[in-house]
Structures are given as C-alpha cells and as structure tokens.
Design an enzyme around this catalytic site. Structure first.
Site, short mmCIF file in Angstrom:
data_model
loop_
_atom_site.label_atom_id
_atom_site.label_comp_id
_atom_site.label_asym_id
_atom_site.label_seq_id
_atom_site.Cartn_x
_atom_site.Cartn_y
_atom_site.Cartn_z
CG ASP A 61 -5.17 2.32 1.10
OD1 ASP A 61 -6.11 1.52 1.05
OD2 ASP A 61 -4.02 2.02 1.48
CB SER B 219 -0.90 0.01 1.24
OG SER B 219 -1.43 1.32 1.37
CG ASP C 127 -6.12 -2.87 3.55
OD1 ASP C 127 -5.01 -2.59 4.04
OD2 ASP C 127 -6.79 -2.08 2.85
CG HIS D 47 -3.91 -1.66 -1.39
ND1 HIS D 47 -4.99 -2.48 -1.62
CD2 HIS D 47 -4.29 -0.83 -0.38
CE1 HIS D 47 -5.97 -2.17 -0.78
NE2 HIS D 47 -5.57 -1.18 -0.01
N GLY E 286 -8.90 3.94 7.39
CA GLY E 286 -8.63 5.37 7.53
C GLY E 286 -7.16 5.71 7.75
C1 DX5 Z 1 -6.20 1.51 5.89
C2 DX5 Z 1 -5.82 1.20 4.46
C3 DX5 Z 1 -4.68 0.26 4.35
C4 DX5 Z 1 -3.38 0.79 4.92
C5 DX5 Z 1 -2.68 -0.40 5.50
O1 DX5 Z 1 -7.39 2.20 5.93
O2 DX5 Z 1 -6.92 0.61 3.77
O3 DX5 Z 1 -4.50 -0.20 3.01
O4 DX5 Z 1 -2.58 1.42 3.98
O5 DX5 Z 1 -1.59 0.07 6.21
P1 DX5 Z 1 -0.77 -0.86 7.22
O6 DX5 Z 1 -0.26 -2.04 6.42
O7 DX5 Z 1 0.29 0.06 7.69
O8 DX5 Z 1 -1.72 -1.28 8.31
ZN ZN Z 2 -6.48 -0.37 1.72
#
Ligand code: DX5
Ligand code: ZN
Length: 215
Positions: free
Chosen positions: A34, A7, A174, A32, A141
């Site tokens: 977001d 991500s 996720d 990914h 978030g």
């Molecule tokens: C959170 C996002 C995730 C986030 C994950 O709302 O949807 O995709 O980037 O981040 P990590 O891997 O740091 O938990």
């Molecule tokens: Zn995500």
C-alpha cells in the site's frame, strides 16, 4: 478463484524480513503493498525503497496499490522496484486509458481501483483492458477499518460488467476482510482478498492465510 494478498501495511516493520519470509512460507498468492502519499489519502505509508527490499526477498508477486495523485509519474519506478501488478485509483487518473496502457506496455498486470462511493459503471469503457479491478471496501488510507456492506452489491454489478464485456479481469477486495466477510465476498464473486490487520494481528498468520483460502 480464491486468492489471498496479505497487506504488509499491518506487518511489523522492525522485522519486515521475517514477515516476508512468513508470507513466502504461506499459501498467500501475492504481497499487497500500500503506497500512500499524504495527498490522495491523508496518510503516508512507505515508498520505493521498501518495495525494492520486499521484492529482493519475496517469492510471491508484488501487488502494488498506488494511493497517490498522478500515479503515471511513478509507474516505471514501481515496475523497476518489482511490481507484478500495479493498481491505480480511478479517482486519481485524468487520462486513465493512457495510464492503463502505460502499465500494460511494461508487460505487467494493470488494475484500477474504485473508492467506496465510485460506481462500477465508471469502468464500462475500460474493463476489457484490465487484468484486475480493486474495489475498496473501506475508505483508503488506513488499515483496521470497518468493512462497508455495499461492497457485495458492487461485486455483483462488476461481475455482470465483466461477463457482458468478456473481460478477464479478476475482482480484488481491500479493507476490513476477516473470515465472516471473506466467505461472503468469495460467494459474491470476489477472486482476491486483501487482508492486513486480520492476518498480521492473528496468532498464527500462516494458518489464517490458509484458512482464508479455504472459506
Ligand atoms: C487501506 C489499504 C488496505 C489495508 C487493509 O487503505 O488499501 O490494503 O492495508 O487493511 P485491513 O485488512 O486491516 O483493513
Ligand atoms: Zn490496499
């Protein structure tokens, strides 16, 4: 399947081109993205121009996670920006069947996301139409949050539903993924792991991605 989707929320946006190049040179399966609107979730991330720029240089398909209200309004635009998979939230779609068909009609993959509190059974009448289900393992978030343990149970329930309905949907997880959690997730039946801070906060992101695929 053991697929990995870094991500870029956790990437260094001063050097976004280099970060995408790192992903290109890694064994990652997707990028990914977001998208947060400050309404569905309390954070604002980035939008269409960034996705377009990432698409221009990415050799990996873009996995676009829409954390926005009324995502129907923006599906065509994210498709044009280069999305290969579009994920919408169950909690944000009043007419989910129509929204999923809208994505599929574009010839790209349709995915639905469930927040940690939303039961898997909510998908029982749509699962056959889905290419992927995204289970949030943190509240959406923000990156860098703690993994919610109940996710393992939801994977088992989702796997049962997928088999029961003969669906081809992949299971993506996720939030809060690291080596320890990742191994258990793959064992529980996850197909795709999203990892943000764990990949971009590591000393060698390319090696971290490779190691995640070998758990
Ligand atoms: C959170 C996002 C995730 C986030 C994950 O709302 O949807 O995709 O980037 O981040 P990590 O891997 O740091 O938990
Ligand atoms: Zn995500």
């Amino acid at each position: 399947m053991k697929l990995v989707a870094p991500s870029i929320l956790a990437a260094n946006f001063n050097h976004l081109g280099d970060e995408i190049e790192m992903i290109n040179n890694s064994e990652a399966d997707f990028v990914h993205c977001d998208i947060m609107d400050g309404v569905f979730v309390s954070n604002i991330s980035y939008g269409l121009p960034i996705v377009q720029h990432v698409h221009q240089i990415s050799r990996k398909p873009l996995d676009v996670h829409l954390m926005i209200v009324n995502p129907d309004r923006y599906i065509n635009e994210f498709y044009r920006a280069g999305a290969a998979i579009i994920t919408v939230h169950y909690e944000a779609c009043t007419h989910l069947h129509r929204t999923v068909q809208q994505i599929k009609d574009l010839g790209i993959q349709a995915s639905v996301c469930l927040n940690p509190h939303s039961p898997v059974a909510l998908l029982s009448d749509i699962i056959e139409d889905l290419d992927m289900v995204l289970l949030m393992s943190v509240n959406p978030g923000f990156g860098g949050q703690k993994f919610i343990e109940n996710t393992y149970r939801k994977i088992a329930q989702l796997k049962d539903l997928i088999i029961q309905r003969n669906s081809k949907a992949m299971i993506e997880i996720d939030g809060g993924v690291n080596f320890e959690v990742g191994e258990k997730l793959y064992n529980a039946g996850a197909d795709v792991l999203v990892a943000g801070s764990f990949v971009f906060g590591s000393e060698n992101p390319i090696e971290t991605i490779a190691a995640l695929k070998r758990l």
